[in-house]
Design a protein around this motif. Structure first.
Motif, PDB file in Angstrom:
ATOM      1  N   ALA A 165       0.822  -1.204   0.000  1.00  0.00           N
ATOM      2  CA  ALA A 165       0.000   0.000   0.000  1.00  0.00           C
ATOM      3  C   ALA A 165       0.861   1.260   0.000  1.00  0.00           C
ATOM      4  O   ALA A 165       0.506   2.272  -0.614  1.00  0.00           O
ATOM      5  CB  ALA A 165      -0.934  -0.010   1.211  1.00  0.00           C
ATOM      6  N   LEU A 166       2.009   1.203   0.682  1.00  0.00           N
ATOM      7  CA  LEU A 166       2.925   2.344   0.679  1.00  0.00           C
ATOM      8  C   LEU A 166       3.467   2.580  -0.728  1.00  0.00           C
ATOM      9  O   LEU A 166       3.567   3.723  -1.190  1.00  0.00           O
ATOM     10  CB  LEU A 166       4.062   2.096   1.663  1.00  0.00           C
ATOM     11  CG  LEU A 166       5.111   3.207   1.804  1.00  0.00           C
ATOM     12  CD1 LEU A 166       4.461   4.518   2.217  1.00  0.00           C
ATOM     13  CD2 LEU A 166       6.185   2.792   2.807  1.00  0.00           C
ATOM     14  N   GLU A 167       3.802   1.510  -1.420  1.00  0.00           N
ATOM     15  CA  GLU A 167       4.248   1.639  -2.812  1.00  0.00           C
ATOM     16  C   GLU A 167       3.158   2.274  -3.670  1.00  0.00           C
ATOM     17  O   GLU A 167       3.442   3.123  -4.524  1.00  0.00           O
ATOM     18  CB  GLU A 167       4.618   0.265  -3.361  1.00  0.00           C
ATOM     19  CG  GLU A 167       5.887  -0.332  -2.757  1.00  0.00           C
ATOM     20  CD  GLU A 167       6.129  -1.740  -3.244  1.00  0.00           C
ATOM     21  OE1 GLU A 167       5.246  -2.302  -3.954  1.00  0.00           O
ATOM     22  OE2 GLU A 167       7.186  -2.304  -2.912  1.00  0.00           O
ATOM     23  N   ASP A 168       1.901   1.876  -3.439  1.00  0.00           N
ATOM     24  CA  ASP A 168       0.790   2.448  -4.210  1.00  0.00           C
ATOM     25  C   ASP A 168       0.659   3.949  -3.956  1.00  0.00           C
ATOM     26  O   ASP A 168       0.405   4.729  -4.880  1.00  0.00           O
ATOM     27  CB  ASP A 168      -0.520   1.750  -3.834  1.00  0.00           C
ATOM     28  CG  ASP A 168      -0.572   0.305  -4.319  1.00  0.00           C
ATOM     29  OD1 ASP A 168       0.248  -0.052  -5.196  1.00  0.00           O
ATOM     30  OD2 ASP A 168      -1.414  -0.457  -3.826  1.00  0.00           O
ATOM     31  N   ALA A 169       0.809   4.345  -2.691  1.00  0.00           N
ATOM     32  CA  ALA A 169       0.696   5.766  -2.352  1.00  0.00           C
ATOM     33  C   ALA A 169       1.780   6.582  -3.047  1.00  0.00           C
ATOM     34  O   ALA A 169       1.523   7.659  -3.587  1.00  0.00           O
ATOM     35  CB  ALA A 169       0.778   5.944  -0.840  1.00  0.00           C
ATOM     36  N   LEU A 170       2.996   6.062  -3.028  1.00  0.00           N
ATOM     37  CA  LEU A 170       4.096   6.767  -3.682  1.00  0.00           C
ATOM     38  C   LEU A 170       3.893   6.822  -5.189  1.00  0.00           C
ATOM     39  O   LEU A 170       4.149   7.852  -5.825  1.00  0.00           O
ATOM     40  CB  LEU A 170       5.421   6.073  -3.347  1.00  0.00           C
ATOM     41  CG  LEU A 170       5.872   6.192  -1.884  1.00  0.00           C
ATOM     42  CD1 LEU A 170       7.020   5.221  -1.603  1.00  0.00           C
ATOM     43  CD2 LEU A 170       6.307   7.623  -1.565  1.00  0.00           C
ATOM     44  N   ALA A 171       3.420   5.714  -5.758  1.00  0.00           N
ATOM     45  CA  ALA A 171       3.178   5.688  -7.204  1.00  0.00           C
ATOM     46  C   ALA A 171       2.097   6.683  -7.609  1.00  0.00           C
ATOM     47  O   ALA A 171       2.115   7.223  -8.719  1.00  0.00           O
ATOM     48  CB  ALA A 171       2.789   4.277  -7.640  1.00  0.00           C
ATOM     49  N   ALA A 172       1.136   6.927  -6.690  1.00  0.00           N
ATOM     50  CA  ALA A 172       0.068   7.876  -6.979  1.00  0.00           C
ATOM     51  C   ALA A 172       0.506   9.324  -6.774  1.00  0.00           C
ATOM     52  O   ALA A 172      -0.269  10.247  -7.027  1.00  0.00           O
ATOM     53  CB  ALA A 172      -1.145   7.586  -6.091  1.00  0.00           C
ATOM     54  N   GLY A 173       1.748   9.525  -6.317  1.00  0.00           N
ATOM     55  CA  GLY A 173       2.283  10.867  -6.160  1.00  0.00           C
ATOM     56  C   GLY A 173       2.115  11.475  -4.787  1.00  0.00           C
ATOM     57  O   GLY A 173       2.345  12.676  -4.606  1.00  0.00           O
ATOM     58  N   ALA A 174       1.736  10.667  -3.793  1.00  0.00           N
ATOM     59  CA  ALA A 174       1.566  11.207  -2.442  1.00  0.00           C
ATOM     60  C   ALA A 174       2.916  11.574  -1.835  1.00  0.00           C
ATOM     61  O   ALA A 174       3.921  10.887  -2.050  1.00  0.00           O
ATOM     62  CB  ALA A 174       0.856  10.187  -1.555  1.00  0.00           C
ATOM     63  N   ASP A 175       2.928  12.670  -1.094  1.00  0.00           N
ATOM     64  CA  ASP A 175       4.109  13.096  -0.348  1.00  0.00           C
ATOM     65  C   ASP A 175       4.084  12.361   0.987  1.00  0.00           C
ATOM     66  O   ASP A 175       3.163  12.558   1.795  1.00  0.00           O
ATOM     67  CB  ASP A 175       4.064  14.601  -0.136  1.00  0.00           C
ATOM     68  CG  ASP A 175       5.238  15.099   0.691  1.00  0.00           C
ATOM     69  OD1 ASP A 175       6.380  14.781   0.340  1.00  0.00           O
ATOM     70  OD2 ASP A 175       4.993  15.797   1.697  1.00  0.00           O
ATOM     71  N   VAL A 176       5.077  11.513   1.236  1.00  0.00           N
ATOM     72  CA  VAL A 176       5.070  10.624   2.391  1.00  0.00           C
ATOM     73  C   VAL A 176       6.194  10.999   3.347  1.00  0.00           C
ATOM     74  O   VAL A 176       7.350  11.147   2.930  1.00  0.00           O
ATOM     75  CB  VAL A 176       5.222   9.145   1.970  1.00  0.00           C
ATOM     76  CG1 VAL A 176       5.166   8.234   3.192  1.00  0.00           C
ATOM     77  CG2 VAL A 176       4.134   8.761   0.967  1.00  0.00           C
ATOM     78  N   ALA A 177       5.844  11.136   4.631  1.00  0.00           N
ATOM     79  CA  ALA A 177       6.840  11.420   5.660  1.00  0.00           C
ATOM     80  C   ALA A 177       6.538  10.572   6.887  1.00  0.00           C
ATOM     81  O   ALA A 177       5.366  10.385   7.243  1.00  0.00           O
ATOM     82  CB  ALA A 177       6.843  12.901   6.031  1.00  0.00           C
ATOM     83  N   VAL A 178       7.597  10.079   7.518  1.00  0.00           N
ATOM     84  CA  VAL A 178       7.465   9.217   8.690  1.00  0.00           C
ATOM     85  C   VAL A 178       8.186   9.870   9.862  1.00  0.00           C
ATOM     86  O   VAL A 178       9.351  10.247   9.748  1.00  0.00           O
ATOM     87  CB  VAL A 178       8.062   7.817   8.433  1.00  0.00           C
ATOM     88  CG1 VAL A 178       7.883   6.924   9.662  1.00  0.00           C
ATOM     89  CG2 VAL A 178       7.438   7.178   7.202  1.00  0.00           C
TER      90      VAL A 178
END
Length: 283
Positions: A165-178
């Motif tokens: 799901a994280l890969e999907d979010a990144l592929a969709a262009g989401a800006d991800v920060a942890v």
């Protein structure tokens, strides 16, 4: 490697039906009495078992005196099982559609009357159990992220369960920060897990930013697409309860725009003023 016989469970067969079909695949064409002798299925039951298999399309009935029964090829059995399930689902859908209007006419007014006096605050959260249910909701949030995905975690030990799901979010262009808890504040075993996760993020998820909180984190969870106009976003959170085992805990879900925006503000403040960059923690 999976046990091939597990497929019989997927076909929805009884124990006798499984035994009969498995033996037929080894014997080939035979009579009901012969199959009963080979399997130990009572003769009073064997014809009903074979008829049930024939009705599903797994066995061919060969007319004669006596009748014989021949199994379909294994690939045909699997294809037929899929077709049976498809037809069953289509029939179920048609039955639901046929009854939809009457059901809604009867029960929607009841539901609306029962809920018309509920306070808006009662809808602020709903809860799911920690573990499988909370991880499923977390994966859904990741995949729903359109622009922003923010994660607060101690060690991100559940990365394996949400990696796709994280890969999907990144592929969709989401800006991800942890935002991690600083390893100095973790027990040694959790710090080791965190170190492995950080290495994996650096290797496999290079677009993900992460920092490490110097202070305790009162809650853990995910914030998706917050709006500072308070008109969107969704989040899942789990408060720190060190003395409560995971199997007794629950996570809260909310799509209240104001609350989600508040969680985002908390994330931003800790990120900006109370955290360290990855290079300062893991060289």
């Amino acid at each position: 490697m999976a046990d091939p016989s597990d497929v019989f469970d997927l076909l929805g067969l009884t124990e006798y039906e499984t035994t009969a079909l498995e033996e037929l695949l080894s014997l080939g064409r035979t009579t009901a009495p012969n199959l009963a002798s080979a399997t130990g299925i009572p003769k009073a039951r064997i014809y009903g078992v074979l008829d049930a298999l024939a009705d599903r399309g797994f066995v061919k009935v060969v007319p004669g005196r006596p009748k014989e029964y021949q199994p379909k090829a294994p690939e045909d059995i699997l294809d037929r099982a899929v077709e049976n399930r498809r037809q069953s689902f289509e029939g179920f859908t048609q039955e639901i559609d046929a009854n939809r209007e009457a059901f809604l006419s009867e029960y929607r007014p009841r539901y609306e009357r029962a809920n018309e006096d509920i306070s808006p605050t009662a809808e602020l959260f709903h809860v799911v159990d920690v573990g499988g249910p909370s991880e499923r909701e977390t994966r859904r949030l990741y995949r729903d992220a359109g622009e922003t995905l923010r994660i607060i975690t101690n060690s991100f030990a559940y990365l394996d369960s949400v990696a796709g799901a994280l890969e999907d979010a990144l592929a969709a262009g989401a800006d991800v920060a942890v935002l991690f808890l600083h390893p100095d504040r973790l027990p040694p075993e959790k710090a080791a897990v965190q170190a492995d996760v950080v290495e994996r993020l650096r290797r496999e998820f290079t677009a993900v930013e992460f920092r490490f909180s110097d202070q305790k984190l009162p809650w853990r969870g995910t914030v998706v697409d917050p709006s500072m106009d308070y008109d969107g976003g969704e989040a899942i959170l789990l408060v720190e309860e060190p003395d409560v085992p995971n199997h007794m805990r629950q996570a809260a879900l909310t799509d209240n725009g104001s609350f989600v925006a508040g969680m985002q503000r908390y994330f931003d403040l800790v990120w900006e003023y109370e955290s360290q960059a990855s290079g300062d923690v893991y060289t």
